[in-house]
Design a protein around this motif. Structure first.
Motif, short mmCIF file in Angstrom:
data_model
loop_
_atom_site.label_atom_id
_atom_site.label_comp_id
_atom_site.label_asym_id
_atom_site.label_seq_id
_atom_site.Cartn_x
_atom_site.Cartn_y
_atom_site.Cartn_z
N HIS A 125 0.84 -1.20 0.00
CA HIS A 125 0.00 0.00 0.00
C HIS A 125 0.87 1.25 0.00
CE1 HIS A 125 -3.71 -2.19 0.77
NE2 HIS A 125 -3.02 -2.93 1.62
N ARG A 126 0.30 2.32 -0.46
CA ARG A 126 1.00 3.60 -0.46
C ARG A 126 0.91 4.31 0.90
NH1 ARG A 126 2.15 5.28 -5.88
NH2 ARG A 126 1.32 3.73 -7.31
N ASP A 127 0.00 3.85 1.74
CA ASP A 127 -0.21 4.44 3.07
C ASP A 127 1.05 4.23 3.91
OD1 ASP A 127 -0.90 4.90 5.78
OD2 ASP A 127 -2.98 4.33 5.39
N PRO A 128 1.63 5.32 4.47
CA PRO A 128 2.86 5.18 5.27
C PRO A 128 2.71 4.28 6.50
CG PRO A 128 2.20 7.51 5.07
CD PRO A 128 1.19 6.69 4.34
N LEU A 129 1.50 4.09 6.99
CA LEU A 129 1.30 3.24 8.17
C LEU A 129 1.60 1.78 7.88
CD1 LEU A 129 -2.00 4.74 9.62
CD2 LEU A 129 0.34 5.05 10.47
N VAL A 130 1.48 1.35 6.62
CA VAL A 130 1.69 -0.05 6.28
C VAL A 130 2.72 -0.25 5.16
CG1 VAL A 130 -0.55 -0.83 7.13
CG2 VAL A 130 -0.35 -0.01 4.78
N ARG A 131 3.54 0.74 4.90
CA ARG A 131 4.56 0.63 3.85
C ARG A 131 5.63 -0.41 4.15
NH1 ARG A 131 6.02 4.10 -0.15
NH2 ARG A 131 8.19 3.67 0.37
N HIS A 132 5.76 -0.81 5.40
CA HIS A 132 6.81 -1.76 5.78
C HIS A 132 6.46 -3.21 5.47
CE1 HIS A 132 4.06 -1.61 9.19
NE2 HIS A 132 4.54 -2.78 9.58
N TRP A 133 5.24 -3.48 5.00
CA TRP A 133 4.89 -4.86 4.65
C TRP A 133 4.22 -4.91 3.30
CZ3 TRP A 133 -0.26 -6.24 4.07
CH2 TRP A 133 -1.23 -5.48 4.73
N GLY A 134 4.30 -6.10 2.69
CA GLY A 134 3.71 -6.30 1.37
C GLY A 134 2.89 -7.57 1.32
N THR A 135 2.16 -7.72 0.23
CA THR A 135 1.33 -8.89 0.02
C THR A 135 1.77 -9.60 -1.26
OG1 THR A 135 -0.53 -7.77 1.09
CG2 THR A 135 -1.05 -9.69 -0.28
N VAL A 136 1.95 -10.90 -1.14
CA VAL A 136 2.30 -11.74 -2.28
C VAL A 136 1.00 -12.32 -2.83
CG1 VAL A 136 3.54 -13.81 -3.03
CG2 VAL A 136 4.55 -12.30 -1.31
N ARG A 137 0.82 -12.19 -4.14
CA ARG A 137 -0.41 -12.67 -4.79
C ARG A 137 -0.06 -13.46 -6.05
NH1 ARG A 137 -1.39 -7.23 -3.63
NH2 ARG A 137 -3.04 -6.89 -2.13
N ARG A 138 -0.99 -14.26 -6.46
CA ARG A 138 -0.92 -14.95 -7.75
C ARG A 138 0.33 -15.81 -7.93
NH1 ARG A 138 -5.43 -12.80 -7.75
NH2 ARG A 138 -6.21 -11.25 -9.18
#
Length: 122
Positions: A30-43
């Motif tokens: 996400h672009r939101d600075p509150l959650v920029r430290h994590w990502g989601t793996v998809r597909r």
């Protein structure tokens, strides 16, 4: 998905052998600075003929390195189809189950849980 690729926020990771595409996945955050430290793996997908050859492991090792070293992330999340052995596969790579959504995925052969998994630290 392709139109939304941005090196700061998402990547498409490919696996090829002998000049042939045999797997791929997408990682984003996400672009939101509150959650920029994590990502989601998809597909996360591999060609059926390439299964058992280490393609999935190579993709997951690659996304871990890209997320950490190139994108500056600290953790990754993913949702996996329950009842297919994926929890064990991801578990061998250091992921841990953090929850389930029972019966969330509907297939002709029956419902499956969506299994939420976390990889931390990268």
């Amino acid at each position: 998905m392709i139109a939304g690729l941005d090196p700061e926020y998402s990547r498409l990771v490919l696996a090829a052998t002998g000049g042939r595409l045999v797997g791929w996945l997408h990682v984003g955050r996400h672009r939101d600075p509150l959650v920029r430290h994590w990502g989601t793996v998809r597909r996360v997908q591999s060609h059926p003929e390439a299964r058992g050859l280490g393609v999935g492991t190579a993709l997951m090792d690659g996304v871990r390195q890209i997320a950490r070293d190139e994108m500056g992330m600290e953790q990754l999340h993913l949702g996996a189809r329950g009842g297919e052995g994926l929890e064990e596969f991801y578990g061998r790579l250091g992921w841990r189950e953090i929850g389930r959504h029972p019966g969330a995925l509907r297939f002709a052969h029956g419902d499956r849980d969506e299994v939420f998994m976390l990889l931390r630290p990268l």
